[in-house]
Design a protein around this motif. Structure first.
Motif, mmCIF file in Angstrom:
data_model
loop_
_atom_site.group_PDB
_atom_site.id
_atom_site.type_symbol
_atom_site.label_atom_id
_atom_site.label_comp_id
_atom_site.label_asym_id
_atom_site.label_seq_id
_atom_site.Cartn_x
_atom_site.Cartn_y
_atom_site.Cartn_z
ATOM 1 N N VAL A 1 8.761 -10.124 -0.289
ATOM 2 C CA VAL A 1 8.029 -8.861 -0.445
ATOM 3 C C VAL A 1 7.019 -9.022 -1.576
ATOM 4 N N ASN B 1 4.877 -5.066 -6.395
ATOM 5 C CA ASN B 1 3.976 -3.949 -6.636
ATOM 6 C C ASN B 1 4.714 -2.907 -7.450
ATOM 7 N N ILE C 1 6.827 -0.007 -5.902
ATOM 8 C CA ILE C 1 8.200 -0.224 -5.428
ATOM 9 C C ILE C 1 9.186 0.307 -6.462
ATOM 10 N N GLN D 1 3.905 -3.743 1.264
ATOM 11 C CA GLN D 1 5.310 -3.882 0.873
ATOM 12 C C GLN D 1 6.227 -3.289 1.939
ATOM 13 N N SER E 1 6.380 -5.524 4.841
ATOM 14 C CA SER E 1 7.250 -6.683 4.603
ATOM 15 C C SER E 1 8.711 -6.327 4.848
ATOM 16 N N TYR E 2 9.127 -5.164 4.358
ATOM 17 C CA TYR E 2 10.510 -4.740 4.590
ATOM 18 C C TYR E 2 10.784 -4.554 6.084
#
Length: 256
Positions: A209, A212, A215, A234, A237-238
């Motif tokens: 990830v 950032n 997050i 992000q 990515s998750y």
């Protein structure tokens, strides 16, 4: 058996004097266990194994839970709980399933209540099982729901094992396709208890990830980035990790 004894006097081998006296002796036994110790050791080892079997709980299935996914790390402060929270939300979104659960296994420092913006105490059903709290479509349970936020928990191993067992097996999860376990850091009592209580689904690390600040801000405010910024790299990515987890689980099941 007779053997000669040689003694050396003076200088060199030439001054050696040979004694004709013979010594007779019985050689030592060549039996591998002259003192009869081995049978006693085997008996003791067998007794110890029996005691250990009695002391360990039997592995149990969590009723209505299909897959157990563990998020773990060898040290703290690496974003493990943040990953567990966002992975649970991503699994729910990618699979379109309402049946996703999140269990905070950190008895000493639970963080799921804050990250999922939940603070109420769980109610009990007719069987005295705890009913999980729900937010963002995720069914959550944590020791943080049972104690005050700043209360210190000072427990020894057996008490930790008992708490883990209750959180796992005495929570009324309902029908779940995925249960994500947020483990405490390290390899202590909680990890050992989990390995003895239930069988987990084997999934490797399947992605990374981009870091950032949002997050962390989202986690502190109880707003996972997969919820607060669903279009961010992000969050993507998750969701990508969640997709790979789903594919990996499906592949594992076809191999059985």
């Amino acid at each position: 058996m007779a053997r000669h004894i040689w003694r050396l006097f003076g200088q060199g081998i030439n001054s050696a004097k040979k004694y004709d006296k013979l010594i007779y002796f019985r050689p030592f036994s060549r039996h591998n266990d002259q003192l009869g110790i081995q049978p006693q050791k085997n008996k003791l080892a067998g007794h110890q194994r029996e005691l250990m079997k009695r002391g360990l709980p039997k592995r149990s299935n969590i009723s209505n839970v299909e897959n157990i996914i563990v998020v773990a790390s060898g040290k703290g402060g690496v974003g493990k709980s943040t990953t567990a929270v966002n992975l649970a939300v991503a699994l729910s979104e990618v699979d379109g399933e309402d049946g996703v659960g999140l269990l905070d296994m950190d008895v000493f420092g639970p963080s799921i209540p804050r990250m999922m913006n939940l603070s109420a105490s769980p109610e009990l059903d007719k069987n005295d099982n705890m009913i999980p709290l729900t937010n963002y479509g995720i069914h959550c349970m944590s020791m943080g729901f049972l104690i005050e936020e700043k209360a210190a928990v000072v427990w020894r191993g057996p008490m930790v094992m008992s708490a883990v067992q209750r959180l796992l097996l005495r929570t009324a999860w309902g029908k779940l396709k995925y249960l994500v376990l947020d483990m405490p850091p390290g390899t202590g009592d909680t990890q050992l208890s989990l390995s003895q209580l239930v069988a987990v689904t084997g999934v490797d690390v399947l992605g990374d990830v981009p870091l950032n600040l949002w997050i962390r801000h989202g986690a502190d405010k109880g707003q996972p980035i997969t919820v607060s910024h669903p279009g961010s790299p992000q969050a993507a990515s998750y969701k990508n990790i969640a997709t790979k987890v789903i594919q990996k689980i499906s592949s594992l099941k076809t191999q059985i």
